[in-house]
Design an enzyme around this catalytic site. Structure first.
Site, short mmCIF file in Angstrom:
data_model
loop_
_atom_site.label_atom_id
_atom_site.label_comp_id
_atom_site.label_asym_id
_atom_site.label_seq_id
_atom_site.Cartn_x
_atom_site.Cartn_y
_atom_site.Cartn_z
CD GLU A 397 -2.90 -2.58 -3.02
OE1 GLU A 397 -2.27 -1.55 -2.74
OE2 GLU A 397 -3.80 -3.06 -2.27
CG HIS A 464 7.03 2.15 2.01
ND1 HIS A 464 6.68 1.90 3.31
CD2 HIS A 464 5.94 2.73 1.43
CE1 HIS A 464 5.43 2.32 3.53
NE2 HIS A 464 4.97 2.83 2.39
#
Length: 658
Positions: A397, A464
């Site tokens: 990322e 998540h």
């Protein structure tokens, strides 16, 4: 030291001498000014000038260089006006960063120099993005980025080299191995015999060279540049050198063995090149003195010019105005429509229309290509627009966010999809220190949108399901958008792509397929920073966003006897304070509702602002309704208990009874 002049003429060699002598003499003057208190800090590159100068001379003038602390030769070789550099180092508003940045933490698009940040490693991925822009544009160009041997220990080094290799990017990675990361010697930094060996692990070529030999550096980088452009591949160069002064002047050099100064002092890149020129009768002693006198006079003239700039004049208005790049005002009306779309389909349609509208828009993210992304939002876009514009990325990322910034430097728009908002933590530095601060630091916009599927309610557990928008609302320079309806999702996402600033676009994944709404089939934009009143009432205000809007509407529908005034913020930064004030004035009682945990959640900021600016309208204390201060649990019963929806009724009844 052997200097191989190859085809260089005498005039060129004299020019090279001037280029390497100039930063040395500037530094010597800066050290005097430092002792006089006329500058506050200095990172010396004495002993390392050959690397910066050789690299700058080898690259084309319109190719980006990404320097660090000790690369003054990059700035001078790119012919940046000395008086403006002096103003920069003195913190003057007429410097390159208007007094907002120190020594070498600034850039200039006109000179194709990208300003560093103190974290060092994030620079590397920006070079990837610049090189990607060259590939996409079909340009025969490369980018060059510097790091130190200490910087190779950072994860950003690994990520940037891996992306460059996987994507076949023409990037030159230059390691300036000067033996010390501040006071940490190389034996405490790595165990490989030489750093260039790491190139093999990424499937790229590499070479180790004498970083104190100006002609070796120049010739090597010139040849490597030709290779990178021709083969469309990256290259790693390790330049061996030595830092003759402290990390910065205040740190000193007591930790360095004295014999190292003796050894490397005999390898002084300026002195050796000067002696070689005289040995070859290219310059004589009088010629050397004339060059020194000319540079000395230039330095003094430029210092006088800087001194004539007048006293520093800073204004509050200028500081606030430069946090964001100017964005076009959105004035158009939303077209009428009777078509219903799901939340997820509205986002997909916005991406499709943005790719059509902005031919310079590049989408990047894990699995967003043929697979269509974790939530299938980008399904079909790679087939329609090609894998060059809808790009699968490695799992890194930080590097992809940095590459997005690099694309922006070359005039592209970039979108990065986080597979889950939770994963943005490993790219946090790029967002809060590079993207957010770039325009404020040196006037360069970061035209990047980051999409973040967020929120709980789907039984996905603690990694998540986090609501992490408050991490970013604290950071000036970012825009934080959080729609709750399909219509807003499309209009705000299209506005985000039109905005030249970094925009974090939060999408509640529990809404993706559970919410439908009217969405026009044509392109439209909704202004960023404008809230929406979704339900009118006079009893209690509910200030909320995201899934909280639907919780509040559900309660309002079931309890018509309570007049709820529901405001959907839609944007958290910038915040629509006027809409909040108007709602408080209508009801006098306020609940701030959000899915994030209570402590440190964005509701605290809203409640504080209401208490400070709307106190005279309040008939009860401002109430916050938020998630429990725990990680998000996996078990759905625990998750229901965790979410603030379970406590909304109690909060409303408490205010009704107040």
């Amino acid at each position: 030291m052997f200097f191989d002049r190859k085809e260089l003429t005498n005039d060129q060699l004299v020019t090279f001498y001037r280029q390497i002598l100039l930063p040395r003499m500037i530094e010597e003057k800066m050290l005097v000014l430092l002792r006089q208190g006329k500058i506050s800090k200095w990172f010396s590159g004495i002993g390392q000038e050959a690397i910066a100068v050789g690299a700058a001379l080898a690259m084309q003038e319109d190719e980006w260089l990404l320097p660090l602390h000790r690369n003054l030769g990059v700035f001078t070789s790119r012919k940046m006006p000395l008086h403006k550099l002096f103003l920069q180092w003195q913190g003057h508003p007429e410097g390159y960063s208007k007094g907002r940045e120190r020594s070498f933490h600034f850039g200039s698009k006109a000179h194709h120099i990208c300003g560093m940040i103190s974290h060092l490693g994030p620079q590397l991925a920006i070079a990837d993005g610049i090189a990607l822009a060259h590939l996409l544009a079909g340009e025969e160009k490369a980018s060059l980025v510097f790091t130190g041997e200490g910087g190779t220990s950072e994860g950003d080094f690994h990520e940037a080299l891996n992306v460059a290799a996987v994507w076949n990017l023409p990037v030159i990675f230059v390691i300036e191995n000067n033996g010390y990361g501040l006071s940490t010697p190389v034996e405490e930094q790595y165990r490989c015999s030489q750093l260039v060996d790491r190139a093999k692990g990424y499937g790229m070529e590499g070479v180790r060279i004498d970083g104190n030999n100006l002609l070796t550096v120049y010739d090597t980088i010139r040849g490597v540049r030709e290779y990178c452009v021709r083969e469309k591949k990256p290259y790693l160069i390790e330049c061996m050198t030595f830092r003759m002064r402290g990390h910065e002047e205040a740190s000193g050099t007591k930790y360095v063995p004295a014999q190292l100064f003796e050894t490397w002092g005999r390898k002084d890149p300026v002195v050796l090149f000067e002696n070689w020129l005289m040995s070859q009768a290219i310059l004589d002693a009088d010629g050397v003195e004339r060059e020194r006198q000319r540079i000395r006079a230039t330095i003094e003239e430029e210092l006088q010019l800087a001194g004539a700039a007048g006293p520093a004049d800073f204004t509050f208005q200028d500081e606030i105005a430069d946090v964001y790049a100017p964005a076009s005002e959105i004035t158009g009306e939303i077209p009428g429509s009777d078509r219903e779309l799901r939340f997820i389909d509205a986002i997909k349609e916005a991406l499709d229309e943005a790719l059509q509208t902005h031919e310079n828009l590049i989408l990047m993210g894990q699995d967003i290509g043929a697979y269509g992304g974790a939530f299938k939002i980008t399904d079909g876009l790679a087939d329609k627009y090609g894998v060059a514009r809808v790009r699968n990325t490695p799992l890194c990322e930080s590097a992809i966010l940095g590459a997005a910034l690099g694309l922006s430097l070359e005039g592209y728009k970039a979108m990065v999809e986080m597979q889950f908002a939770d994963f943005v933590s490993v790219g946090f530095n790029q967002i809060v220190n590079n993207l957010a601060k770039l325009h404020y630091r040196w006037g360069q916009s970061a035209d990047v949108v980051v999409r973040l599927p967020t929120g709980a309610g789907v039984g996905a557990g603690p990694f998540h399901s986090q609501s992490n928008e408050a991490w970013f609302t604290h950071v000036p320079g970012l825009k934080v958008v959080y729609p709750s309806s399909p219509q807003d999702a499309k209009g705000l996402l299209l506005a985000a792509f039109a905005d030249p600033n970094p925009v974090l676009f939060f999408e509640h994944k529990a809404l993706y397929r559970s919410i439908t709404g009217i969405v026009p089939d044509t392109a439209y934009q909704i202004p960023i920073g404008k809230a929406r009143q979704v339900h009118q009432g006079n009893d209690i205000s509910i200030i909320t966003y995201g899934a909280g809007v639907h919780w509040a509407l559900e309660f309002a529908t079931a309890h018509m006897e309570i007049g709820l005034d529901i405001v959907d913020l839609r944007t958290l930064q910038p915040l629509d304070y006027d809409a909040i004030r108007q709602s408080v004035m209508r009801t006098g009682k306020v609940i701030v509702l959000h899915e994030d945990t209570l402590t440190g959640g964005f509701g605290g900021e809203i409640a504080a602002w209401i208490g400070e600016h709307c106190f005279e309208y309040l008939d009860a204390p401002v109430t916050r309704c938020a998630a429990l201060d725990t990680p998000v649990p996996f078990n759905t019963t625990l998750e229901t208990q965790f979410l603030p929806k379970a406590r909304l009724r109690e909060a409303i009844q408490r205010l009704v009874s107040y």
